[in-house]
Design a protein around this motif. Structure first.
Motif, PDB file in Angstrom:
ATOM      1  N   SER A  43     -18.596  41.594   9.220  1.00 38.71           N
ATOM      2  CA  SER A  43     -18.388  42.964   8.945  1.00 38.71           C
ATOM      3  C   SER A  43     -16.749  43.474   8.699  1.00 38.71           C
ATOM      4  O   SER A  43     -16.159  44.111   8.986  1.00 38.71           O
ATOM      5  N   SER A  44     -15.712  42.333   9.799  1.00 39.91           N
ATOM      6  CA  SER A  44     -14.196  43.578   9.739  1.00 39.91           C
ATOM      7  C   SER A  44     -13.507  41.499   9.482  1.00 39.91           C
ATOM      8  O   SER A  44     -14.118  40.671   8.575  1.00 39.91           O
ATOM      9  N   LEU A  45     -12.249  42.057   9.006  1.00 35.91           N
ATOM     10  CA  LEU A  45     -11.150  41.836   8.800  1.00 35.91           C
ATOM     11  C   LEU A  45     -10.030  41.364   9.938  1.00 35.91           C
ATOM     12  O   LEU A  45      -9.941  42.307  10.895  1.00 35.91           O
ATOM     13  N   TYR A  46      -9.605  40.854  10.410  1.00 32.62           N
ATOM     14  CA  TYR A  46      -8.633  40.513  11.227  1.00 32.62           C
ATOM     15  C   TYR A  46      -7.567  39.661  10.785  1.00 32.62           C
ATOM     16  O   TYR A  46      -7.342  38.985  10.254  1.00 32.62           O
ATOM     17  N   ILE A  47      -6.211  40.270  11.321  1.00 33.51           N
ATOM     18  CA  ILE A  47      -5.196  39.934  11.578  1.00 33.51           C
ATOM     19  C   ILE A  47      -4.108  39.643  12.924  1.00 33.51           C
ATOM     20  O   ILE A  47      -4.241  40.876  13.961  1.00 33.51           O
ATOM     21  N   LEU A  48      -4.240  38.451  13.202  1.00 36.40           N
ATOM     22  CA  LEU A  48      -3.484  38.510  14.598  1.00 36.40           C
ATOM     23  C   LEU A  48      -1.498  38.362  14.457  1.00 36.40           C
ATOM     24  O   LEU A  48      -0.988  38.487  14.415  1.00 36.40           O
ATOM     25  N   LEU A  49      -1.457  39.267  15.478  1.00 29.19           N
ATOM     26  CA  LEU A  49      -0.067  39.878  15.418  1.00 29.19           C
ATOM     27  C   LEU A  49       0.811  39.644  16.417  1.00 29.19           C
ATOM     28  O   LEU A  49       0.069  39.339  18.065  1.00 29.19           O
ATOM     29  N   GLU A  50       2.267  39.569  16.690  1.00 30.39           N
ATOM     30  CA  GLU A  50       2.988  39.389  17.315  1.00 30.39           C
ATOM     31  C   GLU A  50       2.716  41.080  18.174  1.00 30.39           C
ATOM     32  O   GLU A  50       2.865  42.337  18.272  1.00 30.39           O
ATOM     33  N   TYR A  51       2.688  40.896  19.908  1.00 32.86           N
ATOM     34  CA  TYR A  51       2.582  42.239  20.570  1.00 32.86           C
ATOM     35  C   TYR A  51       3.863  42.965  20.873  1.00 32.86           C
ATOM     36  O   TYR A  51       4.342  42.009  21.864  1.00 32.86           O
ATOM     37  N   ALA A  52       4.153  44.083  20.766  1.00 31.95           N
ATOM     38  CA  ALA A  52       5.570  44.959  21.037  1.00 31.95           C
ATOM     39  C   ALA A  52       4.946  46.000  22.317  1.00 31.95           C
ATOM     40  O   ALA A  52       3.786  46.855  22.261  1.00 31.95           O
ATOM     41  N   PRO A  53       5.423  45.378  23.275  1.00 31.20           N
ATOM     42  CA  PRO A  53       4.812  45.835  25.111  1.00 31.20           C
ATOM     43  C   PRO A  53       5.461  47.163  25.122  1.00 31.20           C
ATOM     44  O   PRO A  53       4.921  47.911  25.568  1.00 31.20           O
ATOM     45  N   GLY A  54       6.537  47.676  24.475  1.00 30.78           N
ATOM     46  CA  GLY A  54       7.555  48.442  24.499  1.00 30.78           C
ATOM     47  C   GLY A  54       6.444  49.852  23.805  1.00 30.78           C
ATOM     48  O   GLY A  54       7.086  51.910  23.523  1.00 30.78           O
ATOM     49  N   GLY A  55       5.479  49.991  22.422  1.00 33.98           N
ATOM     50  CA  GLY A  55       5.177  50.843  22.031  1.00 33.98           C
ATOM     51  C   GLY A  55       5.642  51.284  21.194  1.00 33.98           C
ATOM     52  O   GLY A  55       6.664  50.861  20.546  1.00 33.98           O
ATOM     53  N   GLU A  56       5.254  52.594  20.611  1.00 31.89           N
ATOM     54  CA  GLU A  56       6.565  53.195  19.358  1.00 31.89           C
ATOM     55  C   GLU A  56       7.188  54.198  19.434  1.00 31.89           C
ATOM     56  O   GLU A  56       7.580  54.759  20.590  1.00 31.89           O
ATOM     57  N   MET A  57       7.602  53.941  18.836  1.00 34.18           N
ATOM     58  CA  MET A  57       9.291  54.578  19.062  1.00 34.18           C
ATOM     59  C   MET A  57       9.272  55.995  19.263  1.00 34.18           C
ATOM     60  O   MET A  57       9.916  56.580  19.537  1.00 34.18           O
ATOM     61  N   PHE A  58       7.558  56.539  18.044  1.00 35.67           N
ATOM     62  CA  PHE A  58       7.562  57.794  17.822  1.00 35.67           C
ATOM     63  C   PHE A  58       7.009  58.530  19.641  1.00 35.67           C
ATOM     64  O   PHE A  58       7.981  59.256  19.992  1.00 35.67           O
ATOM     65  N   GLY A  59       6.727  57.912  20.778  1.00 33.77           N
ATOM     66  CA  GLY A  59       6.709  57.928  21.888  1.00 33.77           C
ATOM     67  C   GLY A  59       7.797  58.485  22.802  1.00 33.77           C
ATOM     68  O   GLY A  59       8.156  59.957  23.338  1.00 33.77           O
ATOM     69  N   ASP A  75      10.462  46.676  21.201  1.00 29.88           N
ATOM     70  CA  ASP A  75       9.156  45.598  22.118  1.00 29.88           C
ATOM     71  C   ASP A  75      10.437  45.199  23.215  1.00 29.88           C
ATOM     72  O   ASP A  75      11.225  46.103  23.422  1.00 29.88           O
ATOM     73  N   ALA A  76       9.930  44.343  23.660  1.00 31.18           N
ATOM     74  CA  ALA A  76      10.462  44.243  24.703  1.00 31.18           C
ATOM     75  C   ALA A  76      11.754  43.780  25.044  1.00 31.18           C
ATOM     76  O   ALA A  76      12.098  44.589  26.771  1.00 31.18           O
ATOM     77  N   ARG A  77      12.339  43.811  24.596  1.00 28.01           N
ATOM     78  CA  ARG A  77      14.388  43.679  24.678  1.00 28.01           C
ATOM     79  C   ARG A  77      14.613  44.594  23.789  1.00 28.01           C
ATOM     80  O   ARG A  77      16.132  45.474  23.678  1.00 28.01           O
ATOM     81  N   GLY A  78      13.663  46.163  23.923  1.00 22.28           N
ATOM     82  CA  GLY A  78      14.238  47.416  23.680  1.00 22.28           C
ATOM     83  C   GLY A  78      14.458  46.806  21.691  1.00 22.28           C
ATOM     84  O   GLY A  78      15.379  47.986  20.956  1.00 22.28           O
ATOM     85  N   HIS A  79      14.443  45.943  21.299  1.00 28.09           N
ATOM     86  CA  HIS A  79      14.303  46.311  19.671  1.00 28.09           C
ATOM     87  C   HIS A  79      13.500  46.291  19.051  1.00 28.09           C
ATOM     88  O   HIS A  79      12.166  46.272  19.050  1.00 28.09           O
TER      89      HIS A  79
END
Lengths: 493, 367
Positions: free
Chosen positions: B124-140, B185-189
């Motif tokens: 029932s689903s499609l999955y995409i495994l992606l790199e995790y950027a721990p800093g969240g959205e620039m929006f925040g 990301d973790a280094r601010g990029h």
């Protein structure tokens, strides 16, 4: 185990409301109720907090003082150097990991709703809500590698905040998308639906949509196809709902006959119950229209529209038809422009992507029969194609003036791209003429000087001959018009 | 001004983790968040993933923070995007979903685009495994700070300019640039995410209206056919929003926003540095023959704008230095930079009955 008193209070209040309103959709009613409660509570909380101290908050962001290499010391001694807890911002306390009532993050108010839900609880972030008198300072110190040459590293007026719009909704924004449409191929011709109308009806419809910016830029063909595609929809009785706030929207409507009231419920959708439609905000009569956003993408209706008279008539247009008409026309026109451009010897060395760039930037203009499109002797700064209609070339040096006739696909004035020589002929519209044009400045911005384009793959370059120099080149004054006239033949003017 | 880095950007691989400048790492940063590459091979099925937390929700998808089930410390974290087939079909987004996967694969290893590791599907689903950027959205970060200072805005705009140049060189238009789609990301990029509207267009125009209301360009709103130039328009909107805290075109209703965009009149506070004002005006230009980024020099011209004075493009793309805002992670898997989402119970619309599967599942054959 006993339940908390606060919980029992809330549940009692909800029960009272339910017995009052007798809602049909219980779950929705409860959700709305608590949503409203939470918003009220948070606003109250905000109001009570706005005057308290901002101190002792933990900044969840690292200072950036250690992020820029090298020259950070240049900022030493500044008020924000070094010590992390010296950096605060006005909204800190709303998101402090240590504050008990808020989630340990800058959670946009901590509603945890789906993005794109109305999310009013997130208004804890609104400038008016958060904008107390606290120090306005981003949580970083600017470092020198990104110092602007224009001066200081800091933006912002001395008293930032005064110019911040108070009515801007700062929530996360949801993406929107229409149905994916692909132009039909030539052997699979699509023709738009035609619902016959009298010319009176056409005129009324045209007037009704004329000041709507979704229609204002349509060319004549698109305009007429769109108007023909509108389908009659009778609304025989008073009190019939045409669209319902919160529902999906696929149609745009123009009122031909009758009257309609428009209601908006502040909850964002129509609710069950007698006042479910919310407040009446306006009414619409013949010539009015509503539901235009549905022509762009499928978004929830922003209002409820209900008839207030009988024997009403609406004209309806659905999104896919509207978008398809616009797309098919644009697509055909694009390909036509690209074909036109291929015919111009001056531009024969353009590669496909360059032609498509030019086609992208062409503008159109319509001339009535008898109008002068360009005049001999005037300075030339645009080149033209004839997209529709017939025009004539006249030259003062020619006995009688007439030189030849131009039809669809013919072009003129392209030497204006090359030099600033005055126009060598006058072009007069014989019928209504639609031209596509691009100015020299625009052309050069997109592709650079035409002279460079002509030079770059001219075989004579290998022999050290500049095609633009000397006899035989284009100097703009030579009247090159030998050979049979017809589609795509050049006229140097 | 350094612009040679650009040609290089088109095939720039992610720098190996040991090439990163360890000296200016901050202490709280867990090294494993950066060094994904040396971990075990990524999981290939949802059963192999431990779902930690929801990081984001869309109309037909959820993004989960996941860790592989069989793994020793230090644990590697991924973002798993799960798309519900039934909703993808119902919302007519099949093509967009296919584009997302294939374009992410094309962009694998670009430093400023979230890396795709795996993709798969179940019933029932499609999955995409992606790199995790721990800093969240620039929006925040932006809403919190209200405004970014010039150097911060300049830094992000520069990294995103490199992303757009890269995408456009590959014939890809992105079409949904906004702070919500830019992760830190973790280094601010920056890490650009959500390629649902990205499309390979080459030199052609395309017609499907998509994007985010405040960031749509006039040619999209007016259905004139659009191309890569829409991304440069959106970059102008983004720069404006970064330095002022609100976008240049806003109104109470979407139609109100669109009217303003089509008029393309932007007001600037008088204190705004002229370089910022100028680049926004040039990017947010209605006339396609005059829009910065769409002219002869393409993205190079954007990079050469005085707004970017002081940027060393080569250093920037090599991520030599850290970004201006660094997420402070208290422990691996700290998700404080993400909103809290409650897992939703699937609505009836989201179920994928056998009849629907029989009729539509072939659409996902190549996923």
């Amino acid at each position: 185990m006993s339940l908390p008193a606060l919980y029992l209070e809330e549940i009692d209040a909800l029960s009272r409301k339910i017995s009052q309103a007798q809602p049909i959709d219980i779950l929705q009613f409860c959700a709305n109720h608590f949503h409203g409660r939470l918003e009220a509570e948070r606003n109250q909380h905000l109001a009570s907090q706005s005057s308290t101290s901002l101190s002792s908050m933990v900044n969840p962001f690292a200072m950036a003082s250690d992020t820029f290499p090298g020259t950070f010391g240049g900022f030493g001694g500044g008020p924000f150097d070094g010590s992390r807890d010296a950096i605060r911002e006005e909204e800190e306390e709303l998101h402090s990991p240590t504050a008990p009532t808020f989630k340990p993050q800058f959670s946009m108010g901590g509603m945890g709703g789906r993005p794109g839900s109305s999310g009013s609880g997130r208004r804890t972030h609104s400038p008016s809500g958060g904008g107390g008198g606290g120090p306005r300072r981003p949580m970083h110190v600017a470092g020198s590698p990104f110092l602007s040459p224009s001066g200081g590293s800091h933006l912002g007026p001395p008293s930032a905040g005064q110019d911040f719009p108070s009515n801007y909704n700062r929530n996360r924004r949801t993406s929107v998308s229409a149905e994916s449409l692909v132009p039909t191929t030539s052997d699979d011709e699509w023709s738009p639906p035609i619902h016959p109308k009298t010319s009176d009806q056409m005129n009324r419809l045209r007037a009704a949509v004329s000041n709507n910016f979704l229609f204002a830029h349509l060319d004549e063909e698109q305009d007429s196809q769109v108007l023909h595609a509108l389908v009659e929809k009778p609304i025989p009785n008073k009190g019939m709902r045409v669209i319902t706030q919160g529902d999906v929207g696929d149609y745009f409507y123009v009122v031909e006959k009758g009257d309609f009231d428009i209601y908006v419920n502040s909850a964002g959708r129509m609710m069950p119950g007698p006042d479910g439609m919310g407040k009446r905000v306006t009414s619409i009569g013949p010539g009015g229209s509503f539901g235009e956003l549905a022509l762009m993408y499928n978004a929830p209706r922003a209002a409820t529209v209900i008839s207030t008279s009988s024997d009403n008539i609406l004209w309806a247009l659905d999104r896919v038809t509207f978008r398809r008409i616009l797309m098919e026309n644009t697509f055909k026109r694009r390909r036509m422009y690209e074909a036109f451009l291929e015919e111009i010897p001056l531009l024969s060395s353009l590669i496909t992507s360059e032609r498509s760039k030019i086609a992208d930037a062409l503008d159109t203009e319509t001339f009535e029969a008898g109008a002068i499109i360009i005049r001999e002797g005037d300075p030339g700064d645009r080149f033209y194609f004839i997209e529709q209609g017939v025009a004539e070339v006249h030259k003062s040096s020619q006995p009688g003036g007439y030189v030849r006739t131009l039809n669809k696909g013919d072009y003129f004035g392209e030497l204006a791209l090359l030099n600033d020589a005055p126009r060598a002929a006058t072009i007069v519209a014989k019928s209504k003429v639609k031209v596509a044009y691009l100015g020299k400045a625009g052309f050069q911005r997109l592709l650079g000087p035409v002279a460079d384009i002509m030079r770059r793959n001219d075989p004579r370059l290998g022999e050290g001959v500049d095609p633009l120099a000397g006899p035989g080149g284009f100097d703009g004054s030579i009247d090159v018009m030998q050979g049979p006239f017809g589609m795509g033949r050049p006229v140097e003017v | 001004m350094e612009i040679h880095g650009l040609a290089h950007a088109a095939q720039l691989p992610t720098p190996p983790p040991d090439a990163l400048d360890d000296e200016d790492m901050i202490i709280s940063e867990p090294a494993d968040v950066v060094a994904v590459a040396n971990a075990e091979p990524p999981p290939k099925a949802v059963e192999d993933c431990h779902k930690v937390k929801i990081l984001g929700m869309g109309t037909f998808s959820e993004v989960w923070l996941v860790s592989p089930k069989r793994e020793q410390k230090p644990e590697t974290l991924y973002a798993l995007k799960q798309l519900r087939k039934a909703d993808v079909i119902r919302l007519k987004q099949v093509e967009h979903v296919q584009n997302e996967k294939s374009i992410l694969e094309l962009c694998r290893h670009h430093p400023f685009i979230t890396t795709i590791f795996e993709s798969w599907q179940d019933r029932s689903s499609l999955y995409i495994l992606l790199e995790y950027a721990p800093g969240g959205e620039m929006f925040g970060y932006l809403r919190r700070a209200q405004r970014f200072d010039y150097p911060v805005a300049q830094f992000y705009a520069a990294e995103l300019t490199l992303v757009l140049v890269f995408l456009h060189n590959h014939g890809v238009v992105y079409r949904d640039l906004k702070p919500e789609n830019i992760m830190i990301d973790a280094r601010g990029h920056v890490k650009l995410v959500d390629f649902g509207f990205a499309k390979v267009v080459g030199d052609r125009e395309t017609y499907t209206l998509c994007g985010t209301p405040e960031y749509l360009s006039p040619e999209v709103i007016q259905s004139k056919g659009h191309s890569k130039a829409v991304d440069w328009w959106a970059l102008g909107v983004l720069i404006y929003e970064m330095v002022l805290g609100y976008p240049p075109f806003y109104a109470e209703s979407p139609m109100g926003i669109y009217k303003k965009i089509v008029d393309a009149r932007i007001t600037f506070p008088t204190w705004l540095p002229p370089n910022i004002r100028d680049i926004v005006q040039r990017l947010c230009t209605k006339d396609l023959s005059a829009r910065l980024g769409n002219m002869k020099g393409g993205g190079f011209e954007v990079m050469q704008h005085p707004f970017f004075n002081g940027i060393d493009w080569r250093e920037l793309e090599s991520q030599k230095h850290k970004g201006p805002l660094i997420p402070q992670l208290r422990f691996p898997g700290d998700t404080q930079y993400f909103e809290n989402y409650e897992p939703q119970e699937l609505s009836a619309d989201s179920t994928y009955p056998d009849s629907m599967l029989a009729e539509h599942d072939h659409l996902f054959r190549n996923f």
